[in-house]
Each structure stands twice: as structure tokens, then as C-alpha cells.
Design a protein around this motif. Structure first.
Motif, PDB file in Angstrom:
ATOM      1  N   GLY A 148      99.047  79.749 113.439  1.00 11.11           N
ATOM      2  CA  GLY A 148      97.775  79.875 114.152  1.00 11.11           C
ATOM      3  C   GLY A 148      96.617  80.199 113.236  1.00 11.11           C
ATOM      4  N   ASP A 149      96.828  81.108 112.291  1.00 10.03           N
ATOM      5  CA  ASP A 149      95.745  81.484 111.380  1.00 10.03           C
ATOM      6  C   ASP A 149      95.407  80.355 110.422  1.00 10.03           C
ATOM      7  OD1 ASP A 149      95.621  83.993 112.547  1.00 10.03           O
ATOM      8  OD2 ASP A 149      97.080  84.863 111.170  1.00 10.03           O
ATOM      9  N   LEU A 150      96.436  79.641 109.944  1.00 10.25           N
ATOM     10  CA  LEU A 150      96.175  78.503 109.059  1.00 10.25           C
ATOM     11  C   LEU A 150      95.468  77.378 109.811  1.00 10.25           C
ATOM     12  CD1 LEU A 150      96.559  77.585 106.162  1.00 10.25           C
ATOM     13  CD2 LEU A 150      98.737  76.550 106.825  1.00 10.25           C
ATOM     14  N   ALA A 151      95.801  77.217 111.082  1.00  7.10           N
ATOM     15  CA  ALA A 151      95.076  76.236 111.903  1.00  7.10           C
ATOM     16  C   ALA A 151      93.598  76.598 111.983  1.00  7.10           C
ATOM     17  CB  ALA A 151      95.689  76.162 113.300  1.00  7.10           C
ATOM     18  N   ASN A 152      93.298  77.891 112.117  1.00  3.14           N
ATOM     19  CA  ASN A 152      91.895  78.325 112.137  1.00  3.14           C
ATOM     20  C   ASN A 152      91.207  78.033 110.805  1.00  3.14           C
ATOM     21  OD1 ASN A 152      92.234  79.275 114.749  1.00  3.14           O
ATOM     22  ND2 ASN A 152      92.735  81.343 114.083  1.00  3.14           N
ATOM     23  N   VAL A 153      91.949  78.212 109.713  1.00  3.45           N
ATOM     24  CA  VAL A 153      91.388  77.909 108.389  1.00  3.45           C
ATOM     25  C   VAL A 153      91.034  76.427 108.294  1.00  3.45           C
ATOM     26  CG1 VAL A 153      91.918  77.771 105.928  1.00  3.45           C
ATOM     27  CG2 VAL A 153      92.531  79.818 107.221  1.00  3.45           C
ATOM     28  N   PHE A 154      91.982  75.565 108.663  1.00  2.75           N
ATOM     29  CA  PHE A 154      91.719  74.124 108.622  1.00  2.75           C
ATOM     30  C   PHE A 154      90.555  73.771 109.553  1.00  2.75           C
ATOM     31  CE2 PHE A 154      96.199  73.547 107.060  1.00  2.75           C
ATOM     32  CZ  PHE A 154      95.838  72.915 105.884  1.00  2.75           C
ATOM     33  N   PHE A 155      90.505  74.413 110.706  1.00  2.00           N
ATOM     34  CA  PHE A 155      89.432  74.118 111.661  1.00  2.00           C
ATOM     35  C   PHE A 155      88.076  74.517 111.096  1.00  2.00           C
ATOM     36  CE2 PHE A 155      86.722  75.451 115.229  1.00  2.00           C
ATOM     37  CZ  PHE A 155      86.667  74.255 115.939  1.00  2.00           C
ATOM     38  N   ILE A 156      87.991  75.698 110.512  1.00  3.14           N
ATOM     39  CA  ILE A 156      86.723  76.152 109.934  1.00  3.14           C
ATOM     40  C   ILE A 156      86.277  75.216 108.821  1.00  3.14           C
ATOM     41  CG2 ILE A 156      85.662  78.000 108.576  1.00  3.14           C
ATOM     42  CD1 ILE A 156      87.424  79.978 110.144  1.00  3.14           C
ATOM     43  N   ILE A 157      87.216  74.808 107.963  1.00  2.00           N
ATOM     44  CA  ILE A 157      86.862  73.934 106.842  1.00  2.00           C
ATOM     45  C   ILE A 157      86.418  72.564 107.345  1.00  2.00           C
ATOM     46  CG2 ILE A 157      87.842  72.680 104.874  1.00  2.00           C
ATOM     47  CD1 ILE A 157      89.491  75.154 104.247  1.00  2.00           C
ATOM     48  N   THR A 158      87.147  71.988 108.294  1.00  2.00           N
ATOM     49  CA  THR A 158      86.788  70.657 108.791  1.00  2.00           C
ATOM     50  C   THR A 158      85.473  70.674 109.568  1.00  2.00           C
ATOM     51  OG1 THR A 158      88.268  71.061 110.678  1.00  2.00           O
ATOM     52  CG2 THR A 158      89.136  69.779 108.834  1.00  2.00           C
ATOM     53  N   VAL A 159      85.273  71.679 110.401  1.00 11.46           N
ATOM     54  CA  VAL A 159      84.005  71.756 111.137  1.00 11.46           C
ATOM     55  C   VAL A 159      82.849  71.977 110.162  1.00 11.46           C
ATOM     56  CG1 VAL A 159      82.673  73.119 112.788  1.00 11.46           C
ATOM     57  CG2 VAL A 159      85.029  72.523 113.296  1.00 11.46           C
ATOM     58  N   GLY A 160      83.046  72.867 109.202  1.00 12.90           N
ATOM     59  CA  GLY A 160      81.997  73.088 108.212  1.00 12.90           C
ATOM     60  C   GLY A 160      81.703  71.837 107.406  1.00 12.90           C
ATOM     61  N   THR A 161      82.759  71.115 107.029  1.00  9.53           N
ATOM     62  CA  THR A 161      82.564  69.870 106.283  1.00  9.53           C
ATOM     63  C   THR A 161      81.830  68.837 107.116  1.00  9.53           C
ATOM     64  OG1 THR A 161      84.581  70.293 105.016  1.00  9.53           O
ATOM     65  CG2 THR A 161      83.747  68.038 105.031  1.00  9.53           C
ATOM     66  N   GLY A 162      82.254  68.680 108.365  1.00  5.52           N
ATOM     67  CA  GLY A 162      81.608  67.698 109.229  1.00  5.52           C
ATOM     68  C   GLY A 162      80.141  67.992 109.466  1.00  5.52           C
ATOM     69  N   ILE A 163      79.811  69.245 109.744  1.00  7.63           N
ATOM     70  CA  ILE A 163      78.413  69.616 109.981  1.00  7.63           C
ATOM     71  C   ILE A 163      77.605  69.511 108.693  1.00  7.63           C
ATOM     72  CG2 ILE A 163      76.906  71.523 110.661  1.00  7.63           C
ATOM     73  CD1 ILE A 163      79.037  72.396 112.627  1.00  7.63           C
ATOM     74  N   TYR A 164      78.223  69.838 107.552  1.00  7.78           N
ATOM     75  CA  TYR A 164      77.524  69.710 106.268  1.00  7.78           C
ATOM     76  C   TYR A 164      77.095  68.268 106.035  1.00  7.78           C
ATOM     77  CZ  TYR A 164      77.033  69.080 101.219  1.00  7.78           C
ATOM     78  OH  TYR A 164      76.571  68.712  99.976  1.00  7.78           O
ATOM     79  N   TRP A 165      78.027  67.325 106.171  1.00  3.56           N
ATOM     80  CA  TRP A 165      77.678  65.926 105.943  1.00  3.56           C
ATOM     81  C   TRP A 165      76.684  65.432 106.975  1.00  3.56           C
ATOM     82  CZ3 TRP A 165      78.350  63.935 101.476  1.00  3.56           C
ATOM     83  CH2 TRP A 165      79.436  64.297 100.681  1.00  3.56           C
ATOM     84  N   LEU A 166      76.825  65.900 108.214  1.00  2.90           N
ATOM     85  CA  LEU A 166      75.906  65.477 109.268  1.00  2.90           C
ATOM     86  C   LEU A 166      74.485  65.907 108.956  1.00  2.90           C
ATOM     87  CD1 LEU A 166      75.460  64.271 112.124  1.00  2.90           C
ATOM     88  CD2 LEU A 166      75.961  66.546 113.031  1.00  2.90           C
ATOM     89  N   VAL A 167      74.307  67.156 108.549  1.00  2.00           N
ATOM     90  CA  VAL A 167      72.968  67.690 108.299  1.00  2.00           C
ATOM     91  C   VAL A 167      72.394  67.139 107.005  1.00  2.00           C
ATOM     92  CG1 VAL A 167      71.662  69.798 107.835  1.00  2.00           C
ATOM     93  CG2 VAL A 167      73.392  69.775 109.646  1.00  2.00           C
ATOM     94  N   PHE A 168      73.157  67.222 105.939  1.00  2.00           N
ATOM     95  CA  PHE A 168      72.593  66.885 104.632  1.00  2.00           C
ATOM     96  C   PHE A 168      72.450  65.381 104.432  1.00  2.00           C
ATOM     97  CE2 PHE A 168      73.780  71.241 103.909  1.00  2.00           C
ATOM     98  CZ  PHE A 168      72.814  71.702 103.031  1.00  2.00           C
TER      99      PHE A 168
ATOM    100  N   ALA B 189      94.650  66.757 111.299  1.00  2.00           N
ATOM    101  CA  ALA B 189      96.001  66.619 111.851  1.00  2.00           C
ATOM    102  C   ALA B 189      96.806  67.904 111.663  1.00  2.00           C
ATOM    103  CB  ALA B 189      96.710  65.434 111.181  1.00  2.00           C
ATOM    104  N   CYS B 190      96.680  68.516 110.497  1.00  5.19           N
ATOM    105  CA  CYS B 190      97.376  69.790 110.262  1.00  5.19           C
ATOM    106  C   CYS B 190      96.852  70.879 111.187  1.00  5.19           C
ATOM    107  CB  CYS B 190      97.211  70.216 108.808  1.00  5.19           C
ATOM    108  SG  CYS B 190      98.084  69.168 107.620  1.00  5.19           S
ATOM    109  N   ALA B 191      95.535  70.942 111.329  1.00  5.65           N
ATOM    110  CA  ALA B 191      94.943  71.949 112.208  1.00  5.65           C
ATOM    111  C   ALA B 191      95.444  71.771 113.638  1.00  5.65           C
ATOM    112  CB  ALA B 191      93.417  71.856 112.157  1.00  5.65           C
TER     113      ALA B 191
END
Length: 918
Positions: free
Chosen positions: A492-512, A537-539
């Protein structure tokens, strides 16, 4: 097959464009037919297969006199090849023309006799130093076929000789084209077209170069950049393209001005032409969409299946291109930048060298073609070729160098060899693309660092959770179950890590990417998104495991409703079988317990958001408002697109970034709305349940772990709740006017909810009574059970109710408890430092933490699972609508499962008949 003609030996009497023809047989003494087909004539030197007169070589056919009168007998007139005229028959055999100049230069006549060399209609003087004899073979490596090309057989040697001896530009271009048709493939031992070109290139080192480019000799086409190791990386990365690009302002939507110099197969220059309008796009489309391929920053993709018959019709003669990119210099003049070509079919010593991603091994070229239906002809030029070669995949790659500038573009081309069998049924898939990319190594390193750091923190957090779980289960032994539990927490905690990284990556590319003015970042290519998709997929997989663990934990909790109501007076009760009556305590109504059980059953799947509204709102903003257009691989940040304009392909990173951002934003707004407005001014079902327990005089004792759980103190301050409406209203009025004591467990307090950590002795006593309670579940089969089992269960129920109520009233000194506040660090870590060895511990709870065993207290886990489920379906189907439908369906399916299993567990643990849970 499109018109009618007369058969050999017949002349045409009348005809209308070949649709209606009348023919007449020629007489035997005039068996020949004139060239125009309308008259018969005597042919002294024989007939052709078509019935026309024929003449020997170097003689021309004459059928009419100077004034146009038809001769009775055709004449064959010899062309004078002497020094005074140097004439010979032309290709059609109808005129005497001056013979080719190489004949005159070499033999001073129109004959090319031995030892002179006649090839390709040209005459060359036999001497030392001539290029070696060429091999007129074309290698089709994909099919494993090598053909002797009729075109090469006729033109290869003559082009090489004319290029080498006379520096004839057209001959050099033709030789270069034949090398290109052979895929620019080089071999140290072959004298094919490329071998002859290299021979001439090396032999003419004394002549100058064009535009100071060492690979571009005078009079020779520029075919190669050289085969030195590492040269490709220097060409592609050493110099930046000398102009800058922006996405915003007056210079937005700037187009890349690609132009090409085109040549035919014979080496003749045709024209300069812009790539706009679909020059390199074999698939048909509208002019607007074709031109969109060259708008800077817009990823363009086009693919289709084309019939071989259409290709043979439209591309009978190959056209060769040298590609350039036009730009304005500092002095205002227009300049051209040569665009290198990466031919994926190129072979060096029969090995493909351009297949890998290491550009140091690449061999760059310059010239290319779209369709070659010429070199695959073995003999008769009137027949279809045996093999054709098609540029099935063309990609123009634009790589970002630094802010606003790019590296030189690269055109990548892959050819497909097609063996002609039935052109009407055969087809080939072709594609054209313009991609934009940048070096993603730094972003990948940052992602790996974030993943490593957060993953390490997740391990520590999971260890703390496991330690807290061990404390709450009352066990200190590290066994297999402990390891398994740690892995579940870590999932569960590793899923949160993957989720935070993917959401942050997606929003970063979207904004910048969408908001930048000067181009500083470019989106990852689909091939570069694979790691990102793997993270999602891992998340999802890990979060699904955590969600199932949560579901199993919630439907297996121990729960009991403590009824504080005491009998009011006594009643007379008949003794069974005796006919006598005796006095007994008045029974306490069970309906209050049933009512509380139903209310608990209803709030088991209560959430802090409305799932249906969440899905519909996300879908509305994506598809109706147009936020989905932000996921297109172009520089536009507009939410609308014209139906006439080209629609760029989707970016999986942007699709996830847009959808996840909307999910999170709408969910936060919903939580704020429910917490600030709805639960305060409309209804707060969790607080209402606590109030209802107090009004009903029923407490809730539940254990989510072996020695840890929650307690809701529902003991009525009025002593009883089984009363009429008038007394109930009077009690509520007294409570509102503070005319009675407070509801809290401790005197003069309002605390009704607690986290409880019970001792082992308390748990053993609870289990002993509970085992008796669940051994015979009489009420679950109330109508068909025996009296003995029913009475046994009733006694066990009463025993549990009496035990827990006496435990709350501090009756059992050996199993007493204390009430205290949790330390701040204990709240933050979600664990208890003090172990309940002799006394149980009740921790004051200000936030209704008993909701942790409900959906309500796990909204973050449920929301992340929904987002990831939605995203996985969308990435697989590229459909937000399908993802929304399936997400809502899975929500309802799991809600039904949670309700059903939770209801069965409730009936099992509390002895409330499941038939009363509605």
C-alpha cells in the motif's frame, strides 16, 4: 485493354477514339500496314510483330513522299555516318539525327567498334583507369532475393564511365540514384552501384567540394556523411540549428520550412518543392491536416494501408529527394540546412548498421525515395516489376538542444520489399510521422532518485505500521504472518509512492509543456513513456492488493452492541408445562439493538464523496468542457479543436496528468463541501450514529485487531431509552437545557468515542464468551432452531452484554481500564507506545476514529484506487467514457461485496438476525 485496335495485317477504315473501329484486311501484295494504321503498303524488308514495315539498324523508314503522298512501297534509307554528317537513326527509327557525341569523340564515326566500349548507348575509349565493370544486381534483403535489374544493366556502366571520364552531372546523379535504390549498402568487395560511386568519389579527391562540405564533391551527388566512428553524433549534436522557436506570442504556430530538391531516375533535376501539401505523405488527407505536419511542437502521425495496384499506377517512375530545412540568417537572407537521413535498411558488408539506438554506429546518408518500381524490373520495361520497394515508415525527428533551440532534424526511413504476385489484392501499411523529443536522462535520474528516497521512506513507514500492528495484536513474536503483514503494508505504501511520482510527473509535463513560451521541454516519446506506464501499472496492482486487504479486514472485525437498558418492573410469566405463573423481570425490547445494527449496516460503505457525482463530473470536464484536448501532443493549450484541423496523437503522460488532476481537484472540492457545508448544515451520519447510540442507550464495542479497537459510549444519561414519545421528548429537552449530566464516559465530559487497547486477560475472557456465542447461531435460523440452542445463544448473548457492561463500569478489577489522551507522536505514527499489560487503556478520540473500520475513514485509499483503475482502463482503451463506466461499475460491485459480507459478519458477531438487517 482500354480501346480497340486492328489486328496485324488489317488497316483501319473508320474509328472513334478506339470505341468503334472498322477494319479491312490488306491485300497480299500490300500486306504491311502504315505506322498510323490507316493504309496498306508493301514492305520490302519484312514486317514487325504488329504488322508494320521494319528496317535494319541505322536505316529509317519512309512511307510518304515529301509532299505527303503515300508511297506504293516503303523505303529504308541509310543514314550517312561519314565525317561530313555523322548521322544515325533516332530511337524511333523515323529520322536521321547527329549521332551521340561520345561516338564522334572516340571513333570519329557513328560506330563504336572494338576495342572501344559500347554501353548504355554511349561509346567509351578502352583505357586504363576506367571504373571496374559494375554488377547490375539489386539486393532485396527482406525477401532474400537478388535480381539483375534491367535499368541497372542498361545504365549502370555508362553512368559510371560518363561520370568518371566527363564529370557529367546527370550521369553522376543517375549513378547516385542507383546506389540509393540499392539502399546505399556498401561492401568492400562488391562493384555494385554504391561500389562504383565510392570508386569515383575516392578517385576524384583532387577536385573541389561544394559549400565546404567534404562529403559533397563537385558534380557528384551528396550521398554519405562518411563512415568514421562517431561521425553521426557529431553531425546530429555538435551544432545547433541556427534559429529559435517559441510556443506563445506572435511567433506561435511557426512552421518548419522543409524543401526538397527532386531528381528523376535518369539523374535529371526536376524542381525545388516544399514538403507542405503531402509530398512525403503517401496517405491521402485534407490539405489543412497534411500541412499540420510541420507546425513546430505538434507531434504528427499518419498511417494507412495502400493497395499495390495504386502504388504502381501513381509511382511508376521513382523520384529522389535531397531534403533541406530553410531558415533566415542574421543578414535577412534565406539559408538551407541539409537534413541527414537514417536509412534503416542500409547494410555495410551485408550487416544492418542503423538498427540500434547508439548513434555512434550510424551511417548517415542524404538521398531517399518513396517508391522504387524501377530497379525490380528484370527485363521488359512494359511488364510489372517483380519486386517493388516502398518507404513504409518515414519519421522526421526534432530534438531539443536547449531553451528555444533544436539540434539538426533527422529523417528516418524504413523500406519494405514487396514481391509482386497479385497487385489488386496486395497492400502495404505506410506511415509518416513528425516527432519531437529531448534527452530524458535527467528526468529519469530525478524520477529514480525520488522513487529511491520515497521507497526507502515507505519501507520505514511500513515497519512502523507493522510494529503498531504487532502491538495491537498483543504479540511480540516475528513470524511468517508478521512478514506477510509487512508486505501488505509495504504494498500500500509503495503504491502511494508510485502514485505520487506519476501524478507529479503528469502534472509537471502538463504545466511546463503547455504553458512554456520559449521551448524548454518536449514531451517524452511513446517509447519513452514505457517506464511511466509501468509505474502506473505497479501502483494499480499494489493499491488493488491494499484495497483487498482493507476489504477483508473490515468484514472480519469483532463487534458487539452493549444494551444498557434495564428491566422496568416485573411481569407474570407462565411456566411451560406447569400451568402456573411466576413473577419475572420485564423483558427489554430488542428493537433498539436491531435499529442500531441497521444504522451501522447503512454507514459501512458511506464515503466522504459521492462516487457517481465524482465520475460524472470528471467525465463532464474531460469530454464536454474539453480538458481532454490538453492531453494532445501539441503546443496548444486551447480546450476546443476545430473539426477541420489536424488532431495530434494522445500523450499517455498528459492523459494521466489531466485525468488525475481532475479527479483529485473534484474530490478535494467534494470533501470540503461535505465537511464544511453538507455535514454541518444537512446531515453528518457519523456523528448522528453516535448521537443515536446515546439516545438508544446502546454502546458499540468493536475490535479491529486482537487487542485494539474502538468504543462508542452510548449509555443514556436518562437511565433508560425504552419509553414513549412524550418522555423521550422531555428527556431531549432536559438535555438541550443542560438539566442533566453530560454524555461522556467520564463524569462531566462529552467524550463518547475512544480508541481502546485491551489487555490479554480481557481478550481471553471476550473470546471465551464469544466462542459460546457463535457455537450455535440460533437467531440466524430463528424459526427452525431448537429451543435448547436458542436458549444457549441467548444466555451467551446476555453473558457478553453483562460482561462488557460490567467491564465498562469497572466491575472487574483484574480487568480494569484507564482513560487517557494519546501523545501527539502516537497520533502521528498511528501506534501506541504503552502496552496494556494489567489494565486496558481507553484513548480519548476527538475525530470518530471508529470510521477506520468503515469506507468513510479510508477515503484516500478508495480515491487513489478509483483514480488508478480509471487511468489503467483509459491507458488501455484510450477512452475516457469507457474508463468512467467501468470505474463506476467496479465501485458498485465492491460496495455490494462490502455490504453483503459486512452484513453477514454483523449478524454473526452480534446475534442480530440477518433478516432484520434491511
Amino acid at each position: 485493354g482500354s480501346s480497340c485496335v486492328c489486328e496485324p495485317g488489317y488497316r483501319m477504315v473508320s474509328g472513334s477514339d478506339g470505341f468503334s473501329v472498322t477494319c479491312e484486311k490488306c491485300p497480299e501484295n500490300m500486306s504491311g500496314v502504315t505506322q498510323d494504321g490507316w493504309n496498306c503498303i508493301t514492305c520490302p524488308k519484312g514486317l514487325t510483330s504488329k504488322g508494320n514495315c521494319k528496317c535494319p539498324n541505322n536505316e529509317i523508314l519512309v512511307e510518304r513522299s515529301l509532299d505527303g503522298v503515300l508511297l506504293h512501297e516503303a523505303l529504308c534509307i541509310h543514314c550517312n555516318g561519314s565525317e561530313q554528317s555523322f548521322s544515325a537513326s533516332d530511337a524511333s527509327g523515323s529520322r536521321c539525327v547527329r549521332c551521340e557525341k561520345t561516338f564522334i569523340q572516340v571513333s570519329k564515326s557513328c560506330d563504336c567498334n572494338s576495342p572501344n566500349i559500347l554501353t548504355g548507348g554511349l561509346c567509351f575509349l578502352a583505357r586504363e583507369g576506367l571504373p571496374p565493370k559494375g554488377v547490375a544486381a539489386v539486393r532485396f534483403a527482406q525477401l532474400g532475393i537478388t535480381l539483375t535489374s534491367a535499368w541497372f544493366l542498361k545504365n549502370l556502366q555508362s553512368s559510371a564511365f560518363a561520370c568518371w571520364l566527363y564529370s557529367n552531372v546527370t550521369a553522376c546523379q543517375a549513378l547516385g540514384n542507383m546506389c540509393v535504390m540499392n539502399m546505399n549498402s556498401l561492401s568492400s568487395s562488391s562493384t555494385d552501384a554504391c561500389g562504383l560511386f565510392q570508386y569515383i568519389f575516392v578517385s576524384t579527391a583532387r577536385i573541389g567540394v561544394t559549400h565546404s562540405i567534404p562529403y559533397w564533391k563537385h558534380n557528384l551527388p551528396w550521398l554519405y556523411y562518411g563512415d568514421q566512428p562517431g561521425l553521426a553524433s557529431q553531425v546530429l549534436e555538435k551544432n545547433h540549428f541556427p534559429t529559435s522557436f517559441t510556443f506563445k506570442g506572435a511567433d506561435k504556430d511557426v512552421k518548419l520550412k522543409f524543401i526538397a530538391a527532386s531528381f528523376d531516375a535518369a539523374g535529371n533535376f526536376l524542381r525545388w518543392q516544399s514538403l507542405e501539401g503531402g509530398t512525403l505523405q503517401l496517405c491521402p488527407d485534407t490539405q489543412t491536416k497534411l500541412n499540420a505536419a510541420y507546425v513546430f511542437g505538434t507531434t504528427y502521425q499518419q498511417s494507412c494501408k495502400i493497395s499495390i495496384s495504386e502504388i504502381l499506377l501513381d509511382f511508376a517512375n521513382p523520384v529522389f529527394y535531397d531534403l533541406f530545412l530553410e531558415y533566415n540568417g542574421g543578414n535577412g537572407q534565406q539559408h538551407l540546412w541539409a537534413v541527414p537521413v537514417l536509412n534503416l535498411n542500409l547494410q555495410y558488408n551485408e550487416k544492418f548498421v542503423n538498427q540500434g539506438s547508439n548513434m555512434n554506429n550510424w551511417l548517415l546518408t542524404r538521398r531517399f525515395f518513396l517508391v522504387d518500381a524501377l530497379s525490380g524490373r528484370e527485363n521488359d520495361f512494359g511488364k510489372s516489376p517483380r519486386v517493388i520497394r516502398i518507404a513504409s515508415k518515414i519519421t522526421i525527428r526534432i530534438r531539443l538542444a536547449q531553451r528555444g533551440t533544436i539540434y539538426p532534424p533527422l529523417l528516418t526511413v524504413a523500406y519494405t520489399d514487396v514481391l509482386i504476385q497479385n497487385p489488386e489484392t496486395q497492400s502495404v501499411m505506410v506511415s509518416f510521422a513528425v516527432t519531437y523529443e529531448m534527452n530524458q536522462s535527467e528526468a529519469q535520474i530525478q524520477t529514480d532518485i525520488a522513487l529511491g528516497v520515497l521507497g526507502g521512506l515507505a519501507v520505514l513507514w511500513s515497519l512502523l505500521k507493522t510494529a503498531g500492528w504487532k502491538r495491537r495484536t498483543g504479540s511480540s513474536i516475528i513470524d511468517l504472518q508478521t512478514v506477510f503483514k509487512f508486505l501488505l503494508f509495504y504494498a500500500g505504501d509503495l503504491a502511494n509512492v508510485f502514485f505520487i511520482i506519476t501524478v507529479g510527473t503528469g502534472i509537471y509535463w502538463l504545466v511546463f509543456f503547455k504553458a512554456q513560451q520559449f521551448v524548454s521541454v518536449l514531451l517524452p516519446l511513446p517509447s519513452q513513456e514505457e517506464d511511466f506506464v509501468t509505474y502506473i501499472a505497479c501502483a494499480f496492482s499494489l493499491k488493488a492488493l491494499q484495497f483487498l486487504h482493507l476489504l477483508v479486514s473490515q468484514v472480519a472485525i469483532d463487534i458487539f452492541f452493549i444494551d444498557w437498558e434495564r428491566p422496568k418492573g416485573k411481569v407474570l410469566k407462565a411456566v411451560e408445562g406447569g400451568g402456573v405463573t411466576k413473577s419475572a423481570a420485564a423483558p427489554v425490547s430488542i428493537w433498539r439493538t436491531y435499529f442500531i445494527a441497521n444504522e451501522w449496516n447503512e454507514i459501512q460503505t458511506l464515503r466522504k464523496i459521492n462516487p457517481l457525482f465524482q465520475v460524472l463530473a470528471v467525465l463532464f470536464f474531460l469530454e464536454v468542457v474539453g480538458f481532454s484536448n490538453l492531453a494532445l501532443m501539441d503546443a496548444s493549450s486551447s480546450l476546443t479543436r476545430s473539426s477541420e484541423s489536424y488532431v495530434a496523437p494522445w500523450s499517455r503522460i498528459l492523459r494521466f496528468g489531466v485525468s488525475a488532476a481532475l479527479w483529485v481537484a473534484i474530490a478535494i472540492l467534494q470533501v470540503i463541501f461535505f465537511a464544511v457545508i453538507y455535514e454541518r448544515f444537512v446531515e453528518d451520519k457519523i456523528s448522528q450514529f453516535v448521537d443515536l447510540c446515546c439516545v438508544s442507550n446502546i454502546s458499540v464495542f468493536l475490535l479491529s485487531h486482537n487487542c485494539f479497537g474502538h468504543y462508542i459510549h452510548g449509555r443514556s444519561v436518562h437511565g433508560h431509552a425504552d419509553t414513549n414519545m412524550e418522555e423521550m421528548n422531555m428527556n431531549l429537552k432536559r438535555e438541550a437545557e443542560n438539566l442533566c449530566s453530560q454524555r461522556g464516559l467520564l463524569p462531566n465530559t462529552d467524550g463518547q468515542t475512544f480508541q481502546i487497547s485491551i489487555s490479554r486477560k480481557m481478550r481471553l475472557q471476550y473470546d471465551w464468551i464469544h466462542e459460546t456465542l457463535t457455537r450455535k447461531r440460533g437467531p440466524a435460523r430463528l424459526l427452525g432452531s431448537s429451543a435448547n440452542s436458542f436458549e444457549q445463544s441467548t444466555r451467551a448473548y446476555n453473558a457478553m452484554n453483562k460482561f462488557l457492561s460490567s467491564f465498562i463500569d469497572h466491575v472487574h478489577k483484574e480487568m480494569d481500564y484507564i482513560v487517557k489522551d494519546k501523545l501527539l507522536l502516537e497520533r502521528l505514527l498511528g501506534m501506541e507506545f504503552m502496552e496494556p499489560i494489567e489494565k486496558s487503556i481507553f484513548y480519548n478520540d476527538e475525530g470518530h476514529s471508529f470510521s477506520d473500520v468503515l469506507y468513510y475513514g479510508n477515503e484516500t485509499t478508495l480515491l487513489i484506487f478509483d483514480i488508478l483503475f480509471f487511468s489503467v482502463v483509459d491507458l488501455a482503451s484510450q477512452s475516457f467514457v469507457l474508463a468512467a463506466i467501468l470505474t463506476y461499475l467496479q465501485q458498485e460491485i465492491f460496495r455490494f461485496i462490502r455490504n453483503t459480507l459486512g452484513q453477514k459478519n454483523l449478524a454473526s458477531k452480534t446475534l442480530v438476525d440477518q433478516r432484520f438487517l434491511i
